[in-house]
Design an enzyme around this catalytic site. Sequence first.
Site, short mmCIF file in Angstrom:
data_model
loop_
_atom_site.label_atom_id
_atom_site.label_comp_id
_atom_site.label_asym_id
_atom_site.label_seq_id
_atom_site.Cartn_x
_atom_site.Cartn_y
_atom_site.Cartn_z
N TYR A 124 0.84 -1.19 0.00
CA TYR A 124 0.00 0.00 0.00
C TYR A 124 0.88 1.24 0.00
O TYR A 124 1.93 1.27 0.65
CB TYR A 124 -0.94 -0.03 1.22
N TYR B 245 -3.23 5.29 8.66
CA TYR B 245 -2.68 3.95 8.44
C TYR B 245 -1.53 3.78 9.43
O TYR B 245 -0.36 3.90 9.08
CB TYR B 245 -2.20 3.83 6.99
P1 NAI Z 1 -8.58 -9.35 3.80
O1 NAI Z 1 -9.23 -9.18 5.12
O2 NAI Z 1 -9.37 -9.98 2.72
O3 NAI Z 1 -7.21 -10.14 3.89
C1 NAI Z 1 -6.35 -10.15 4.98
C2 NAI Z 1 -6.25 -11.60 5.42
O4 NAI Z 1 -5.14 -11.77 6.30
C3 NAI Z 1 -7.48 -12.11 6.15
O5 NAI Z 1 -7.99 -13.24 5.48
C4 NAI Z 1 -6.93 -12.50 7.52
O6 NAI Z 1 -7.59 -13.63 8.06
C5 NAI Z 1 -5.49 -12.81 7.17
N1 NAI Z 1 -4.55 -12.83 8.29
C6 NAI Z 1 -4.34 -11.89 9.25
N2 NAI Z 1 -3.37 -12.29 10.09
C7 NAI Z 1 -2.94 -13.50 9.65
C8 NAI Z 1 -1.96 -14.43 10.11
N3 NAI Z 1 -1.22 -14.20 11.21
N4 NAI Z 1 -1.79 -15.58 9.42
C9 NAI Z 1 -2.53 -15.84 8.32
N5 NAI Z 1 -3.47 -15.01 7.84
C10 NAI Z 1 -3.67 -13.85 8.50
O7 NAI Z 1 -8.13 -7.87 3.39
P2 NAI Z 1 -7.36 -7.28 2.14
O8 NAI Z 1 -7.52 -5.80 2.28
O9 NAI Z 1 -7.76 -7.92 0.89
O10 NAI Z 1 -5.83 -7.59 2.45
C11 NAI Z 1 -4.98 -8.37 1.63
C12 NAI Z 1 -3.67 -7.63 1.39
O11 NAI Z 1 -3.94 -6.47 0.59
C13 NAI Z 1 -2.99 -7.13 2.66
O12 NAI Z 1 -1.61 -7.27 2.55
C14 NAI Z 1 -3.36 -5.65 2.66
O13 NAI Z 1 -2.46 -4.87 3.40
C15 NAI Z 1 -3.28 -5.36 1.17
N6 NAI Z 1 -3.88 -4.11 0.71
C16 NAI Z 1 -5.19 -3.83 0.97
C17 NAI Z 1 -5.75 -2.63 0.54
C18 NAI Z 1 -7.19 -2.33 0.81
O14 NAI Z 1 -7.62 -1.17 0.65
N7 NAI Z 1 -8.01 -3.28 1.19
C19 NAI Z 1 -4.96 -1.62 -0.18
C20 NAI Z 1 -3.59 -2.04 -0.44
C21 NAI Z 1 -3.07 -3.22 0.01
#
Ligand code: NAI
Length: 286
Positions: free
Chosen positions: A172, A182
């Site tokens: 991000y 953030y």
């Molecule tokens: P999401 O909630 O779909 O995905 C995050 C996942 O990480 C969840 O499924 C959660 O259960 C899992 N998780 C957390 N701690 C964990 C651990 N210790 N071991 C295994 N799994 C774990 O949310 P999102 O937003 O799709 O996130 C996916 C990636 O995208 C992340 O790296 C996030 O930082 C990145 N991202 C998201 C943005 C947004 O606006 N949603 C923007 C830019 C990057």
Amino acid sequence: KGKRAFIAGVADDNGYGWAIAKSLAAAGAQILVGTWVPALNIFESSLRRGKFDESRVLPDGSLMEITKVYPLDAVFDNPEDVPEDIKTNKRYAGSSKWTVQEVAESVKEDFGTIDILVHSLANGPEVTKPLLETSRNGYLAALSASSYSYVSLLKHFLPIMNPGGSSISLTYIASEKIIPGYGGGMSSAKAALESDTRVLAFEAGRKRKIRVNTISAGPLRSRAAKAIGFIDMMIDYSIANAPLQKELSADEVGNSAAFLASPLASAITGTVLYVDNGLNAMGVGV
Ligand code: NAI
């Protein structure tokens, strides 16, 4: 021959991990996912009960098949790392072999090799706190869950990745520009992830001809993003100010990941690819 992908960080159908799984499945890949242990039961029962069936539809009308769901907690590398309170925690007791090393071993036993590794997970317990108010433990927890988790995954999966394979993470823009809100060391964690992308591209490229890239994604209303608390504002800001004035869909990030994982990107490694409607290129909002 079809490729096999392991996608860490899928626990519902709203996030980037799910969208990446779909784009890879649409391109013919076999899909394995790693799901955070505390979220595993709801995810698996929702899958079984058909709750995600609408979101499983691929462009050709078929449904994405997830060949296997592995429980995973990416903050633990091996069983010796797991503290007593987690071992005896009710939400973990029903599952086994969920440390990074054990998951890689299980995938090896079940399938032998993979071609594509995706890290789509992050966690920062103090994300809502400004950096100046973040504790040492909160900061280190953000780095452990969001940055080192990737080093560990790649380290343990690299020996079973076929040469020519590809590894992708999600980052991000808060790593390089000030995004108030953030917090908790999450901006620091993304900066580490991007720097590590370059170093890991070198090491994994030389060692096993594996490419390593990260996608700097625009805002998406995922479960994790909603927990931060400012996602609607970031989406509105992007629509108002980005060169492309539209809401970013998770599929656009999924398709970019499929490109990076494909032979079309065979000379691309060590890069940060912006998939954000161009917002990163703006200097001022207009
Ligand atoms: P999401 O909630 O779909 O995905 C995050 C996942 O990480 C969840 O499924 C959660 O259960 C899992 N998780 C957390 N701690 C964990 C651990 N210790 N071991 C295994 N799994 C774990 O949310 P999102 O937003 O799709 O996130 C996916 C990636 O995208 C992340 O790296 C996030 O930082 C990145 N991202 C998201 C943005 C947004 O606006 N949603 C923007 C830019 C990057």
